[in-house]
Design a protein around this motif. Structure first.
Motif, mmCIF file in Angstrom:
data_model
loop_
_atom_site.group_PDB
_atom_site.id
_atom_site.type_symbol
_atom_site.label_atom_id
_atom_site.label_comp_id
_atom_site.label_asym_id
_atom_site.label_seq_id
_atom_site.Cartn_x
_atom_site.Cartn_y
_atom_site.Cartn_z
ATOM 1 N N GLN A 177 -10.979 -23.013 5.385
ATOM 2 C CA GLN A 177 -10.394 -22.306 5.097
ATOM 3 C C GLN A 177 -11.809 -21.061 5.094
ATOM 4 O OE1 GLN A 177 -7.348 -22.346 6.671
ATOM 5 N NE2 GLN A 177 -6.347 -21.696 5.092
ATOM 6 N N CYS B 69 -9.553 -25.696 1.266
ATOM 7 C CA CYS B 69 -9.599 -24.603 1.336
ATOM 8 C C CYS B 69 -11.874 -24.671 1.769
ATOM 9 C CB CYS B 69 -10.155 -24.050 -0.252
ATOM 10 S SG CYS B 69 -8.453 -24.019 -1.244
ATOM 11 N N CYS C 62 -4.208 -23.093 0.809
ATOM 12 C CA CYS C 62 -5.083 -23.916 0.968
ATOM 13 C C CYS C 62 -4.613 -24.831 -0.165
ATOM 14 C CB CYS C 62 -6.662 -23.657 0.752
ATOM 15 S SG CYS C 62 -7.617 -22.793 -0.331
ATOM 16 N N LYS D 233 -3.923 -26.246 4.887
ATOM 17 C CA LYS D 233 -5.737 -26.953 5.266
ATOM 18 C C LYS D 233 -6.344 -27.127 4.270
ATOM 19 C CE LYS D 233 -6.112 -24.858 9.755
ATOM 20 N NZ LYS D 233 -7.029 -24.441 10.777
#
Length: 238
Positions: free
Chosen positions: A198, A195, A149, A193
């Motif tokens: 995620q 964090c 991420c 993406k």
């Protein structure tokens, strides 16, 4: 062995285990606070991710202290057949149970608000400390590498940051570790993406396990309250 004696012994053993577990967590929390580097070396990337989200030392110390109090009240109250300690045990567990239910409701209803608050807290830290604080930078580097991420929400969290102003680029994880210099064009093209999304995705993936654990903890708390109240009421008959 009568029913009262059996339940009393089970209450003592159960709360003795809680007391010992609380002492262990308290000890680990103090260890992390005093020597966090060795904790990171032993537990690696997972501990780095956890340390980034919460101050794990204080969390462990608080949880350990609470478990110590609960274990002492339940164990000593049952062993001494003290109505005062038993009702205190019941009250503490009830308060924790209500707090957990309230926290679960808030987490479900106000997920968006939680994301906003987390963004407001973490993003300024990223801008100020990433690249400037070696420990903070290492924690985020390990987290972004392991979780795949970039930043909390995406690469734009590093706009106008200390790191970007110094190196005129984003962390290489924002470009999927594929280039040496990660500029805004490359970062925007890469499907990396943030964090936080995620982590939320991981939580949703494991929601069944988390829900089962939460239900098990709630059941234990209800059982503990029922047993303590049973002992409390039976003491009136003795």
């Amino acid at each position: 062995m009568g029913c009262f004696t059996f339940i009393k012994v089970m209450m003592i053993l159960f709360n003795l285990a809680i007391f010992l577990g609380g002492g262990t967590l308290l000890g680990v929390g103090i260890w992390v606070k005093v020597d966090g580097e060795s904790f990171l070396n032993i537990f690696g990337a997972l501990s780095s991710s956890v340390l980034q989200v919460v101050n794990v030392a204080y969390l462990l110390i608080v949880i350990g202290a609470i478990l110590l109090v609960i274990g002492f009240l339940g164990c000593y109250g049952a062993q001494k057949e003290s109505k005062c300690l038993l009702i205190m045990f019941f009250s503490v567990v009830l308060i924790i149970f209500i707090a957990e239910v309230a926290a679960a409701v808030v987490a479900l209803v106000f997920t968006g608000l939680a994301e906003t608050l987390l963004t407001g807290l973490v993003t300024p830290l990223l801008k100020d400390k990433y690249g400037a604080d070696p420990t903070f930078t290492e924690i985020w580097n390990v987290t972004m590498t392991e979780v795949h991420c970039c930043g909390l929400n995406n690469y734009t969290d590093f706009n106008n940051s200390y790191f970007y102003e110094k190196y005129h680029s984003y962390p290489r994880q924002c470009c999927d570790d594929m280039v040496e210099v990660c500029n805004s064009t490359l970062a925007a093209e890469k499907p990396v993406k943030g964090c936080f999304p995620q982590i939320l995705e991981e939580i949703r993936t494991n929601a069944g396990v988390a829900g089962g654990v939460a239900a098990g903890i709630a059941a234990l708390e209800i059982a503990a309250m029922a047993v303590s109240m049973y002992l409390y009421c039976r003491l009136d008959e003795k």
